[in-house]
Write a protein that holds these residues in place. Structure first.
Motif, PDB file in Angstrom:
ATOM      1  N   ASP A 224     -36.591  33.577  18.929  1.00 44.15           N
ATOM      2  CA  ASP A 224     -37.438  32.392  18.768  1.00 44.15           C
ATOM      3  C   ASP A 224     -38.873  32.801  18.445  1.00 44.15           C
ATOM      4  O   ASP A 224     -39.551  32.161  17.624  1.00 44.15           O
ATOM      5  N   ILE A 225     -39.338  33.866  19.080  1.00 46.41           N
ATOM      6  CA  ILE A 225     -40.695  34.363  18.825  1.00 46.41           C
ATOM      7  C   ILE A 225     -40.794  34.912  17.407  1.00 46.41           C
ATOM      8  O   ILE A 225     -41.751  34.616  16.671  1.00 46.41           O
ATOM      9  N   ASP A 226     -39.809  35.714  17.014  1.00 46.38           N
ATOM     10  CA  ASP A 226     -39.795  36.242  15.636  1.00 46.38           C
ATOM     11  C   ASP A 226     -39.889  35.104  14.629  1.00 46.38           C
ATOM     12  O   ASP A 226     -40.685  35.161  13.676  1.00 46.38           O
ATOM     13  N   PHE A 227     -39.057  34.100  14.820  1.00 51.69           N
ATOM     14  CA  PHE A 227     -39.009  32.999  13.867  1.00 51.69           C
ATOM     15  C   PHE A 227     -40.321  32.230  13.850  1.00 51.69           C
ATOM     16  O   PHE A 227     -40.819  31.866  12.779  1.00 51.69           O
ATOM     17  N   HIS A 228     -40.906  31.989  15.012  1.00 54.66           N
ATOM     18  CA  HIS A 228     -42.173  31.256  15.072  1.00 54.66           C
ATOM     19  C   HIS A 228     -43.271  32.006  14.325  1.00 54.66           C
ATOM     20  O   HIS A 228     -43.985  31.415  13.499  1.00 54.66           O
ATOM     21  N   PHE A 229     -43.423  33.288  14.588  1.00 51.98           N
ATOM     22  CA  PHE A 229     -44.479  34.058  13.921  1.00 51.98           C
ATOM     23  C   PHE A 229     -44.237  34.103  12.416  1.00 51.98           C
ATOM     24  O   PHE A 229     -45.188  34.035  11.626  1.00 51.98           O
ATOM     25  N   TRP A 230     -42.955  34.217  12.007  1.00 51.24           N
ATOM     26  CA  TRP A 230     -42.652  34.237  10.570  1.00 51.24           C
ATOM     27  C   TRP A 230     -42.967  32.883   9.938  1.00 51.24           C
ATOM     28  O   TRP A 230     -43.587  32.821   8.867  1.00 51.24           O
ATOM     29  N   LYS A 231     -42.548  31.831  10.579  1.00 50.90           N
ATOM     30  CA  LYS A 231     -42.773  30.485  10.036  1.00 50.90           C
ATOM     31  C   LYS A 231     -44.256  30.196   9.884  1.00 50.90           C
ATOM     32  O   LYS A 231     -44.688  29.558   8.914  1.00 50.90           O
TER      33      LYS A 231
END
Length: 319
Positions: A224-231
């Protein structure tokens, strides 16, 4: 007027299956620049889609009898003089070869200046772009990559899946064999561990609203953290000195805490926190070094994801 055809072809259903095709057709410009589009509007038939409602003025321009005689699944004259035209019985099949042939026949009937083979080539190309692609993402990052296609246009969705199927992130190298581990050099190990816990809490404070799972400190929360930072394109949006001073230690400590909590890891603290390690099985992992590399760019978030490091560490922990 609307009720007659909406009962047979609900707008939500039709839109869900045709919006990508409409995008590929460059609706509403149809290859025109914005000024020309604004000036000419729908002065002629630029495209025939699966479902169409042609206004009365356009019907008269094309010719009402020609419009009514269009070879199509359904041609219905509406009370205000407009015409509903449906090329194929079901929206879900709009990109099949048979449906495309029907679409091309309707299109060239209404635009006799167009060549059938040329129109078919255009429609087949669109169908190829929209053809379903089965996700086959690299296993260690599949949970992360599966979220990315939704952030491209619907027309490019399948192409993005194909690109991600071919993507293989580099293997994590932020680790040492156990016999090469750096020994702890801190005078007060408890104080060092308290500092790491404090760093990790800063990430929770930063992300608790957009990423509620950050409270759990779980492997899933890493994704979830990976996706948030990428988004949010985080590394390319915020000041570099703030990222290095605040985000990197917070991310590294959080990653380390997840390794400790879920893989039975053990911190090996160091005076230089960038050298701090977490022992898992016969390896020691360097979570702060991973976080530093991770935060170099938005692409680096995928190349050096937290998700991948955890999954690789988990796999080696079983050996």
């Amino acid at each position: 007027m609307v009720r007659t055809w909406a009962i047979h072809y609900p707008v939500t259903h039709a839109t869900a299956h045709s919006v990508a095709d409409r995008e590929l057709a460059d609706f509403p410009n149809f290859g025109r620049d914005d000024e020309t589009t604004y000036q000419d509007g729908f002065d002629k038939i630029y495209e025939v889609c699966w479902l169409n409602v042609f206004g009365a003025k356009l019907v008269d321009t094309v010719g009402r009898e020609r419009m009514r005689s269009t070879p199509a699944h359904r041609v219905e004259e509406l009370p205000d003089g407009s015409i509903l035209l449906v090329t194929w019985p079901t929206a879900a099949d709009f990109a099949t070869e048979a449906a495309r042939v029907a679409q091309a026949h309707a299109w060239v009937h209404l635009r006799p200046d167009l060549d059938f083979d040329t129109v078919m080539a255009i429609l087949r190309e669109r169908s190829a772009i929209l053809a379903p692609v089965e996700p086959r993402f690299a296993p260690d990052v599949a949970a992360l990559l599966s979220r990315l296609p939704e952030y491209v246009s619907l027309a490019q969705h399948q192409r993005r899946i194909a690109e991600l199927n071919a993507y293989v992130p580099p293997e994590p190298d932020e680790w040492l064999p156990l016999d090469a581990a750096l020994p702890s050099d801190v005078a007060d190990p408890k104080a060092a561990l308290d500092q790491y816990a404090y760093f990790a809490e800063r990430l929770v404070a930063l992300l608790h609203t957009p990423v509620p799972s950050v409270f759990k400190g779980s492997p899933e929360s890493l994704t979830d953290i990976d996706f948030h930072f990428w988004k949010e394109t985080f590394p390319d949006t915020f000041e570099r000195h703030n990222i290095d001073a605040t985000a990197v230690p917070a991310i590294g400590a959080y990653l380390g805490e997840v390794l400790v909590r879920h893989l039975g890891g053990q911190w090996l603290p160091r005076k230089n926190w960038m050298e701090a390690q977490v022992r898992v099985g016969d390896r020691v992992w360097l979570p702060f070094a991973r976080a530093h590399r991770y935060m170099r760019s938005t692409q680096a978030l995928l190349d050096h994801s937290l998700t991948q490091l955890y999954r690789v560490a988990e796999r080696h922990a079983r050996y």
